[in-house]
Design a protein around this motif. Sequence first.
Motif, short mmCIF file in Angstrom:
data_model
loop_
_atom_site.label_atom_id
_atom_site.label_comp_id
_atom_site.label_asym_id
_atom_site.label_seq_id
_atom_site.Cartn_x
_atom_site.Cartn_y
_atom_site.Cartn_z
N LEU A 66 0.84 -1.20 0.00
CA LEU A 66 0.00 0.00 0.00
C LEU A 66 0.87 1.25 0.00
O LEU A 66 1.96 1.26 0.58
N PRO A 67 0.41 2.34 -0.63
CA PRO A 67 1.17 3.60 -0.58
C PRO A 67 1.33 4.04 0.88
O PRO A 67 0.38 4.00 1.66
N ARG A 68 2.53 4.47 1.24
CA ARG A 68 2.80 4.84 2.64
C ARG A 68 1.91 5.97 3.13
O ARG A 68 1.54 6.01 4.32
N SER A 85 18.78 -2.49 30.98
CA SER A 85 20.23 -2.40 31.25
C SER A 85 21.02 -1.92 30.03
O SER A 85 22.19 -1.58 30.13
N SER A 86 20.35 -1.87 28.89
CA SER A 86 21.04 -1.48 27.66
C SER A 86 20.97 0.02 27.43
O SER A 86 19.90 0.62 27.55
N ALA A 87 22.09 0.62 27.09
CA ALA A 87 22.12 2.06 26.81
C ALA A 87 21.39 2.39 25.53
O ALA A 87 21.02 3.54 25.30
N SER A 88 21.15 1.40 24.69
CA SER A 88 20.48 1.65 23.40
C SER A 88 19.08 1.03 23.36
O SER A 88 18.56 0.72 22.30
N ALA A 89 18.46 0.85 24.55
CA ALA A 89 17.17 0.16 24.62
C ALA A 89 16.10 0.84 23.77
O ALA A 89 15.31 0.15 23.09
N MET A 90 16.04 2.16 23.80
CA MET A 90 15.03 2.88 23.03
C MET A 90 15.26 2.68 21.53
O MET A 90 14.33 2.32 20.78
N LYS A 91 16.48 2.91 21.11
CA LYS A 91 16.84 2.73 19.69
C LYS A 91 16.55 1.30 19.25
O LYS A 91 15.97 1.06 18.19
N ASP A 92 16.94 0.35 20.08
CA ASP A 92 16.75 -1.07 19.73
C ASP A 92 15.27 -1.40 19.57
O ASP A 92 14.89 -2.11 18.64
N MET A 93 14.44 -0.89 20.49
CA MET A 93 13.01 -1.18 20.43
C MET A 93 12.38 -0.57 19.19
O MET A 93 11.66 -1.24 18.44
N ILE A 94 12.65 0.71 18.96
CA ILE A 94 12.04 1.39 17.81
C ILE A 94 12.46 0.73 16.51
O ILE A 94 11.62 0.43 15.64
N GLU A 95 13.75 0.46 16.37
CA GLU A 95 14.23 -0.10 15.10
C GLU A 95 13.79 -1.55 14.92
O GLU A 95 13.56 -1.99 13.79
N MET A 96 13.65 -2.27 16.02
CA MET A 96 13.11 -3.63 15.94
C MET A 96 11.66 -3.59 15.46
O MET A 96 11.24 -4.38 14.60
N GLN A 97 10.88 -2.65 16.01
CA GLN A 97 9.47 -2.54 15.62
C GLN A 97 9.33 -2.10 14.16
O GLN A 97 8.48 -2.62 13.43
N LEU A 98 10.14 -1.14 13.75
CA LEU A 98 10.12 -0.72 12.34
C LEU A 98 10.44 -1.89 11.43
O LEU A 98 9.82 -2.07 10.38
N GLY A 99 11.40 -2.70 11.86
CA GLY A 99 11.77 -3.89 11.08
C GLY A 99 10.63 -4.90 11.01
O GLY A 99 10.34 -5.45 9.93
N LEU A 100 9.98 -5.12 12.15
CA LEU A 100 8.84 -6.05 12.19
C LEU A 100 7.74 -5.63 11.21
O LEU A 100 7.11 -6.46 10.58
N MET A 101 7.54 -4.32 11.13
CA MET A 101 6.45 -3.80 10.32
C MET A 101 6.89 -3.37 8.92
O MET A 101 6.07 -2.94 8.11
N LEU A 103 8.64 -0.77 8.00
CA LEU A 103 8.36 0.65 7.84
C LEU A 103 9.64 1.47 8.02
O LEU A 103 10.58 1.02 8.66
N ASP A 104 9.62 2.68 7.49
CA ASP A 104 10.76 3.58 7.71
C ASP A 104 10.45 4.62 8.78
O ASP A 104 11.33 5.35 9.21
N ARG A 105 9.18 4.67 9.21
CA ARG A 105 8.80 5.64 10.24
C ARG A 105 7.44 5.26 10.82
O ARG A 105 6.66 4.54 10.19
N PHE A 106 7.17 5.75 12.02
CA PHE A 106 5.84 5.69 12.61
C PHE A 106 5.20 7.07 12.52
O PHE A 106 5.90 8.08 12.41
N ASN A 133 11.13 13.56 9.78
CA ASN A 133 9.99 12.64 9.94
C ASN A 133 9.76 12.20 11.38
O ASN A 133 9.58 11.01 11.67
N VAL A 134 9.82 13.17 12.30
CA VAL A 134 9.52 12.85 13.71
C VAL A 134 8.02 12.58 13.83
O VAL A 134 7.21 13.39 13.38
N PRO A 135 7.63 11.46 14.42
CA PRO A 135 6.20 11.20 14.59
C PRO A 135 5.60 12.11 15.66
O PRO A 135 6.33 12.80 16.37
#
Length: 311
Positions: A66-68, A85-101, A103-106, A133-135
Amino acid sequence: MANLPKIALGAWAWGNDGTFGNNLTAESLKPIFDTAMENELNLWDTAYAYGMGTSEKVLAGFLEGLPRESYLISDKFTPQCADASSASAMKDMIEMQLGLMDLDRFDVYWIHNVSGAPKWTEELAKYFEGKDNVPLLGVSNHNLSEIKQANEILKAHGLKLSAVQNHYSLINRSSEDSGILDYCKENDITFFSYMVLEQGALSGKYDTKHPMPEGSARAEIYNPVLDKLEILNEELKKLADKYGVGMAQIPVAWAIAKETLPIIGVTKENQVLDAVKAANITLTDEEVSSIEKVADSLELNVIRFWEKEMK
């Protein structure tokens, strides 16, 4: 970003975590998605916590090709799902979710609850600071002081709080009484209301003769007060008859009249069509005031285990 529709559709149950006691398949959910998109309800609310990625993956399958610009995705950082405990927990979560879906952005991204929220809001701000592209950045299940704190944290990084998501209904107006709705209006923050139907208690489906299934968490909350809810539901039925809709459409129309954006969970096509009808109802100020007066007279407390007073 595109204008938000009047209603968001929730994919909580799509995670198949047993909350609703059924086993939903992608095959059974696809017609629901298609019906929503055909009716321009294109804002989808999900989270990794909804089945540990199951909801996101099912939704992603429907978005493929579908068109984005044709859809909007609201997703969440759930502290309990992150490696604190990870210093990159936020980055890891967001990029993991983008990968799952895939997508390049939310379009909307939330701090899901208040567990360690100031720390995670700071991490959220650092991640998006200076990015394109900040959501819309939001917080969920926060009280007024926590919302103000989140906004200050984001402002320090050149960002702003753009969305708040709380339980809000005719029988739980704590986000209104505490001043949250006023704060949101004053600061150009969209307030997303969830559980506007109180898990079916305001849908007309249940009464003292037809209680909720025993053993469920919602039965424990609502069955003891069904006699009181019948009084409110009588008033809702009068309005439903006036507007030629089902009773469940009136609490949703009320939430829209209060300048909030309701999130409606959908597991059946008729729920999408009901949402479309609700979006087309404009209650008068007198009607809003009348049903609120009845609801307030019942003096119900339906604040759930994950919530607190909103002040």
